[in-house]
Design a protein around this motif. Structure first.
Motif, PDB file in Angstrom:
ATOM      1  N   ARG A  67      -3.301   1.193  -8.290  1.00  0.00           N
ATOM      2  CA  ARG A  67      -1.978   1.804  -8.217  1.00  0.00           C
ATOM      3  C   ARG A  67      -0.874   0.791  -8.512  1.00  0.00           C
ATOM      4  N   GLN A 100      -8.304   0.957  -4.806  1.00  0.00           N
ATOM      5  CA  GLN A 100      -7.351   2.010  -5.145  1.00  0.00           C
ATOM      6  C   GLN A 100      -5.923   1.485  -5.166  1.00  0.00           C
ATOM      7  N   THR A 101      -5.562   0.663  -4.180  1.00  0.00           N
ATOM      8  CA  THR A 101      -4.204   0.124  -4.124  1.00  0.00           C
ATOM      9  C   THR A 101      -3.953  -0.812  -5.294  1.00  0.00           C
ATOM     10  N   ARG A 127       7.639   5.577  -0.663  1.00  0.00           N
ATOM     11  CA  ARG A 127       7.059   4.886  -1.815  1.00  0.00           C
ATOM     12  C   ARG A 127       8.172   4.213  -2.627  1.00  0.00           C
ATOM     13  N   ASP A 141       1.741   4.293  -3.103  1.00  0.00           N
ATOM     14  CA  ASP A 141       1.115   5.564  -2.736  1.00  0.00           C
ATOM     15  C   ASP A 141       2.020   6.701  -3.200  1.00  0.00           C
ATOM     16  N   ARG A 169       0.835  -1.215   0.000  1.00  0.00           N
ATOM     17  CA  ARG A 169       0.000   0.000   0.000  1.00  0.00           C
ATOM     18  C   ARG A 169       0.861   1.254   0.000  1.00  0.00           C
ATOM     19  N   THR A 170       1.874   1.253   0.847  1.00  0.00           N
ATOM     20  CA  THR A 170       2.757   2.414   0.916  1.00  0.00           C
ATOM     21  C   THR A 170       3.570   2.557  -0.359  1.00  0.00           C
ATOM     22  N   LEU A 192      -6.440  -6.430  -0.887  1.00  0.00           N
ATOM     23  CA  LEU A 192      -6.113  -5.018  -1.090  1.00  0.00           C
ATOM     24  C   LEU A 192      -7.351  -4.258  -1.565  1.00  0.00           C
TER      25      LEU A 192
END
Length: 678
Positions: free
Chosen positions: A146, A142-143, A107, A101, A97-98, A139
């Motif tokens: 990404r 959005q993740t 990131r 982001d 997730r990080t 997850l």
């Protein structure tokens, strides 16, 4: 065990894996994972190991650390079928997730920011596929979007090097395809075709168009074709490839399992040696692929012996970290691009933990390494190698007449990692700065009046085979001196610069047990080169440690260290002997010593030396004799154990040897006179 970031926590003693249980493999993996997690950034998007910043910068180092450790976590979670590893799942889900982001301080570096992200993307994709049920499926939307956006730039990217990197794009696009992301059938077809162009004889592959035979053959070019078909949705992309890929792996492993010393050491040859027990990966690939010719018990033992070798020598270190080095930390072993997270490609050597507890490998009867059972002598024709393993001392030696990490016609300085005549499981090539410009150990060089040494890259292989119990390999080279051009990018190949050609030199090796009879002929001198002041130098095996003992006798020299002996003896004509000692030149010890012979150069005269690496008490008593007979040159050797052999020198270089044992002849200059830039 819990610790704050950066706090030193001693790692418990790790179990022995050769002959061990699955629980032992898990203990090693869990120790590495636990230590790595202590060095995660606050958002867990990067893992930043202690040590100097790598050649590509701290941000790349952090991505590399995360991606490679995530691969190990993927093996662990998949093998456990997600049970009992909740904390591991949560940790790496947070990191994903990080990582994607765009506003996170920790990131992941994007591919448009640095090409190294293309390498790490493959580990991320593999790990996400392995843990799909427990991480990807959980997850948020959005993740996931990404992640797809982060990986998507690989599609249509034509800047990937034409090496093992082709698999990084194949793996990433296969994952993207499985999650509804962009992908290209043309990309995958092109990359598979490129991989197929690397295929050589007997299951071997070259890492690209160069003669680059090294550990990448196993830990990349044979591993990915086994893992890729098992990715979600890959089956219809694979088609009918699997049978051929497995057959090549099966044949390769018959050689590879004989390139491990009795102490579990892999061969110290080629780049990226800081990946250490990644050398165990092809043996697990063989188990996963169920190759028919080598049993699971032997393959598992081989993988375990390699990991054990490093654990026994302090890697990981007391804090559970894999440092830049071989046994301990030795940054000079790394390439210029390596950072503190780079060594974690080693986790490929633990990929067997992805196999669940009920897999038959865990109940297979343990089988020892071949070197523990019998001597071995074999030719690896693709690489131009003669492999000689001796049970008495457990050492495996490779005599090299086909590998130099170069294309035919290249003219560079020799890479000590590739172009030396000999590599073994008990010695390391010298890797100080001088080693890149002045080949010494396991080299045949001409020394000019300015004390500059010649290089043999690119050599011309003349074949490798075993005939009546003697390994025979040969090569010829337009040897040259190189004024090296300054560079900050060192990826393992020899350095380029301004080249001046000196001579045409042929070297032939006859190999039996711990001995090599090395024959050298200066065939011709280049235009404008004078024979006066030219010396021929032949270096033996390097031994490195705290205090290697060494000495010389008339026409012979030897080095002794820890029950091993490196010796060299002139067979014809008489030679001057010496031992060269270098400090901080080897990852195996602070002092490295090399026995050396030198002669006044003569054109057409066959120079011969007995080169020895053994566990015997001394090499100074290793007497041998050599005669060259007949118009087609037959080498008659009486070996130190008293056996006599007759070996025809019958390949394309044989005519160079006819008539030369009786008299010298006048050199005819060959027509390479001008300086060139390599």
């Amino acid at each position: 065990m819990t610790a704050f970031k950066g706090e030193s926590v001693a790692t418990p003693a790790l179990p022995r894996l050769a002959g061990g249980q699955r629980s032992d493999w898990l203990a090693v993996a869990d120790a590495l994972l636990s230590a790595a997690q202590r060095h995660a950034t606050p958002g867990r998007g990067r893992i930043v190991f202690p040590g100097a910043e790598g050649g590509y910068g701290a941000a790349v180092d952090g991505l590399e650390g995360f991606a490679r450790v995530f691969l190990l976590a993927g093996f662990r979670i998949a093998g456990a079928r997600g049970e009992g590893v909740d904390e591991l799942i949560a940790f790496f889900a947070d990191g994903v997730r990080t990582g994607v982001d765009p506003d996170a301080a920790d990131r992941w570096v994007r591919m448009d920011e640095h090409a190294q992200a293309k390498v790490e993307a493959a580990s991320l994709a593999l790990a996400l596929d392995l843990t799909r049920e427990w991480i990807w499926d959980a997850l948020d939307t959005q993740t996931r979007d990404r992640v797809i956006a982060y990986l998507a730039p690989v599609v249509g990217d034509d800047t990937y090097p034409r090496t093992n990197w082709v698999w990084f794009r194949i793996v990433v696009e296969t994952f993207l395809r499985s999650v509804g992301g962009p992908w290209s059938a043309d990309d995958i077809a092109a990359d598979l075709a490129r991989h197929d162009s690397f295929v050589r004889a007997d299951g071997w592959l070259s890492d690209g168009e160069e003669r680059a035979f090294d550990h990448y053959v196993g830990w990349a070019l044979h591993v990915y074709p086994v893992l890729w078909p098992r990715m979600t949705g890959a089956a219809d992309l694979v088609g009918h490839r699997t049978a051929g890929d497995v057959a090549r792996l099966d044949r390769f492993l018959q050689d590879a399992v004989r390139l491990i010393g009795v102490d579990g050491s892999p061969l110290l040859q080629g780049r990226s040696l800081i990946y250490r027990f990644a050398a165990a990966a092809p043996f697990w690939a063989g188990i996963i692929a169920e190759v028919p010719s080598t049993g699971m018990g032997r393959l598992r033992h081989a993988a375990g012996a390699i990991v054990d070798h490093f654990v026994a020598h302090g890697s990981p270190d007391a804090d559970g970290i894999l440092t830049l080095g071989w046994h301990g930390e030795w940054p000079a072993l790394a390439q210029s691009y390596s950072g503190p997270g780079s060594p974690y490609w080693a986790v490929k050597g633990l990929m067997g933990i992805m196999l669940p507890a009920d897999h038959p490998v865990w109940s297979a009867v343990d089988e020892p390494l071949p070197i523990a059972e019998a001597d071995d002598l074999r030719a690896v024709a693709a690489a131009g190698w003669i492999v000689s393993g001796t049970r008495a001392d457990g050492i495996v030696r490779v005599v090299n007449h086909g590998t130099d990490k170069a294309r035919p016609g290249d003219r560079t300085a020799d890479s000590p990692l590739y172009a030396r005549i000999g590599y073994s499981t008990a010695t390391a090539p010298l890797l100080d700065e001088l080693a890149w410009t002045d080949p010494l150990e396991q080299a045949v060089t001409l020394i000019d009046a300015q004390r500059r040494a010649t290089h043999r890259t690119a050599l011309t292989p003349l074949g490798a085979q075993v005939v009546d119990g003697v390994g025979i390999a040969a090569s010829t080279s337009d040897v040259h001196v190189v004024d090296v051009a300054p560079t900050t990018h060192r990826h393992g190949a020899g350095l380029a610069g301004t080249v001046r050609h000196i001579a045409r030199v042929t070297v032939r090796s006859l190999v039996r047990g711990p001995w090599e009879v090395r024959l050298t002929s200066i065939d011709d001198l280049a235009v404008g080169v004078e024979l006066e002041g030219l010396r021929l130098r032949v270096g033996g095996w390097p031994l490195a440690g705290d205090e290697p003992r060494h000495g010389t006798d008339t026409g012979s020299a030897e080095v002794q260290l820890d029950g091993r002996v490196s010796g060299i003896r002139a067979l014809r004509p008489e030679a001057v002997s010496s031992v060269v000692v270098r400090r901080n030149a080897s990852p195996l010890g602070g002092l490295a010593a090399v026995p050396v012979l030198t002669w006044d150069a003569e054109v057409g005269v066959p120079f011969a030396a007995l080169v020895t690496l053994t566990g015997a008490a001394t090499a100074l008593d290793a007497r041998a004799s050599l005669e060259l007979e007949g118009d087609e040159s037959v080498a008659v050797v009486t070996w130190p154990d008293g056996r006599s052999t007759r070996t025809p020198l019958t390949d394309s270089g044989a005519s160079r040897w006819a008539h030369r044992h009786s008299r010298a002849r006048t050199g005819v200059p060959y027509a390479i006179a001008k300086e060139q830039h390599a």
